[in-house]
Design a protein around this motif. Structure first.
Motif, PDB file in Angstrom:
ATOM      1  N   ARG A 205       0.824  -1.218   0.000  1.00 57.49           N
ATOM      2  CA  ARG A 205       0.000   0.000   0.000  1.00 57.49           C
ATOM      3  C   ARG A 205       0.855   1.265   0.000  1.00 57.49           C
ATOM      4  NH1 ARG A 205      -5.185  -1.085   4.035  1.00 57.49           N
ATOM      5  NH2 ARG A 205      -5.832  -3.085   3.093  1.00 57.49           N
ATOM      6  N   LEU A 206       1.976   1.220   0.701  1.00 63.38           N
ATOM      7  CA  LEU A 206       2.834   2.403   0.749  1.00 63.38           C
ATOM      8  C   LEU A 206       3.644   2.588  -0.532  1.00 63.38           C
ATOM      9  CD1 LEU A 206       4.184   2.214   4.424  1.00 63.38           C
ATOM     10  CD2 LEU A 206       2.225   3.511   3.533  1.00 63.38           C
ATOM     11  N   LYS A 207       3.832   1.516  -1.269  1.00 63.97           N
ATOM     12  CA  LYS A 207       4.616   1.592  -2.495  1.00 63.97           C
ATOM     13  C   LYS A 207       3.850   2.298  -3.613  1.00 63.97           C
ATOM     14  CE  LYS A 207       7.139  -1.266  -5.839  1.00 63.97           C
ATOM     15  NZ  LYS A 207       7.517  -2.650  -6.232  1.00 63.97           N
ATOM     16  N   TYR A 208       2.530   2.057  -3.645  1.00 64.51           N
ATOM     17  CA  TYR A 208       1.720   2.598  -4.737  1.00 64.51           C
ATOM     18  C   TYR A 208       0.617   3.520  -4.204  1.00 64.51           C
ATOM     19  CZ  TYR A 208       3.803  -1.161  -7.512  1.00 64.51           C
ATOM     20  OH  TYR A 208       4.681  -2.003  -8.142  1.00 64.51           O
ATOM     21  N   ALA A 209       0.325   4.522  -4.984  1.00 61.01           N
ATOM     22  CA  ALA A 209      -0.896   5.309  -4.801  1.00 61.01           C
ATOM     23  C   ALA A 209      -1.902   4.812  -5.833  1.00 61.01           C
ATOM     24  CB  ALA A 209      -0.616   6.794  -5.003  1.00 61.01           C
ATOM     25  N   SER A 210      -3.150   4.733  -5.446  1.00 61.42           N
ATOM     26  CA  SER A 210      -4.175   4.229  -6.364  1.00 61.42           C
ATOM     27  C   SER A 210      -4.984   5.394  -6.931  1.00 61.42           C
ATOM     28  CB  SER A 210      -5.099   3.239  -5.655  1.00 61.42           C
ATOM     29  OG  SER A 210      -5.806   3.865  -4.605  1.00 61.42           O
ATOM     30  N   LEU A 211      -5.322   5.305  -8.206  1.00 59.45           N
ATOM     31  CA  LEU A 211      -6.127   6.320  -8.885  1.00 59.45           C
ATOM     32  C   LEU A 211      -7.246   5.609  -9.640  1.00 59.45           C
ATOM     33  CD1 LEU A 211      -6.751   9.151 -10.004  1.00 59.45           C
ATOM     34  CD2 LEU A 211      -5.034   8.734 -11.781  1.00 59.45           C
ATOM     35  N   TYR A 212      -8.470   5.802  -9.157  1.00 60.90           N
ATOM     36  CA  TYR A 212      -9.621   5.224  -9.843  1.00 60.90           C
ATOM     37  C   TYR A 212     -10.105   6.205 -10.903  1.00 60.90           C
ATOM     38  CZ  TYR A 212     -14.372   3.640 -10.801  1.00 60.90           C
ATOM     39  OH  TYR A 212     -15.512   3.242 -11.437  1.00 60.90           O
ATOM     40  N   VAL A 213     -10.214   5.746 -12.136  1.00 58.06           N
ATOM     41  CA  VAL A 213     -10.602   6.581 -13.263  1.00 58.06           C
ATOM     42  C   VAL A 213     -11.919   6.078 -13.842  1.00 58.06           C
ATOM     43  CG1 VAL A 213      -9.963   7.429 -15.556  1.00 58.06           C
ATOM     44  CG2 VAL A 213      -8.194   7.075 -13.805  1.00 58.06           C
TER      45      VAL A 213
END
Length: 298
Positions: A205-213
């Motif tokens: 979770r800390l490695k990636y930021a999530s972006l819902y499109v």
């Protein structure tokens, strides 16, 4: 006198034109900062167009200090486009390539498409069916390092500007795992107590930021088709209204026919009853005195 009356409209038109020329341009802070503007050069009689294609999106964000912050974002846009389903998917593939090149990946892709087919015998055509040949929705979730998020949002903003889409949502959510208990594995008590996470999950979770499109789009019909379906619906509405009027007329006519028939029947029965009563009780019907004033002889 006629020349005087003709002169008045010309003066009014000139005044109105002068008022229109006082428009404050977007560059000077006018109200049309997100609208296309059109200016007329009266000397050369040439029309020039300029536009600023803002999408309404606001990508300002904040941060949390510390090393345990997980960032997630939501991006939504919609509008009309002449792009086909295949072209929308082609854009998605370009985004996927950009994500791959910057150490991320894409998950949970949802690609939907709905064509509006109007049958020849359809009695009702909705505004959606009249104005659009199809609609679609493309959504996916980007997992990418936090410092690369702006690359994706810039790309999305550029795509929306080029296709006149409106950005309706841009949300930022930050979850801080600083006070979470790190465990080797989950058990039932951990789920009940909450604020517990495994080291593997935390690192992910800390490695990636999530972006819902999510991009919703409508494909407009040609103007001639909109006109054709509009005329057809007016025609259908007319005949539906005419049919209802005919039904009401027939009901009223049938009612009048029944009443007229009953009146004739009642009259005949009344005449028959009077005739029988006259024969049975002639004393109640004295003969009328008839006087002949003059008798003509041929």
């Amino acid at each position: 006198m006629k020349k005087k009356f003709l002169f008045i409209p010309i003066v009014i038109a000139a005044i109105v034109s002068g008022c229109g020329s006082s428009y404050v341009s977007p560059e000077n802070g006018g109200p049309g900062a997100y609208m296309a503007t059109e200016s007329v050069n009266m000397d050369s009689l040439m029309v020039s167009k300029s536009s600023s294609s803002g999408t309404g999106g606001d990508y300002s964000e904040t941060i949390i200090t510390g090393d345990f912050a997980d960032y997630s974002y939501t991006f939504r846009a919609n509008g009309e486009t002449k792009k086909t389903k295949k072209e929308m998917l082609s854009y998605y593939e370009d985004v996927q390539k950009l994500v791959d090149e910057n150490g991320g990946y894409i998950e949970d892709v949802d690609n939907r498409y709905n064509a509006y087919v109007v049958a020849y015998d359809d009695k009702y055509i909705s505004d959606t069916e009249k104005n659009y040949s199809a609609s679609g929705s493309l959504s996916f979730t980007v997992q990418i390092p936090k410092d690369k998020i702006s690359l994706i949002t810039d790309n999305l903003e550029s795509f929306c500007q080029d296709n006149n889409f409106v950005v309706t949502t841009y949300n930022q959510k930050i979850t801080n795992y600083k006070n979470y208990k790190i465990v080797d594995s989950y058990d039932d008590d951990d789920y009940l107590n909450g604020d517990v996470i495994t080291k593997e999950e935390l690192d992910r979770r800390l490695k990636y930021a999530s972006l819902y499109v999510n991009i919703d789009y409508n494909i407009p019909r040609l103007s001639i088709m909109k006109f054709r379906f509009g005329v057809r619906q007016v025609w259908n509405d007319f005949w539906m209204a005419a049919g209802e009027a005919i039904q009401v007329f027939l009901i009223i006519a049938l009612g009048l026919f029944i009443l007229f028939g009953e009146a004739i029947l009642f009259y005949k029965l009344w005449k028959k009853m009077v005739y029988k009563h006259r024969r049975k009780k002639p004393e109640y019907y004295p003969a009328k005195h008839v006087v002949v004033d003059k008798e003509e002889n041929n």
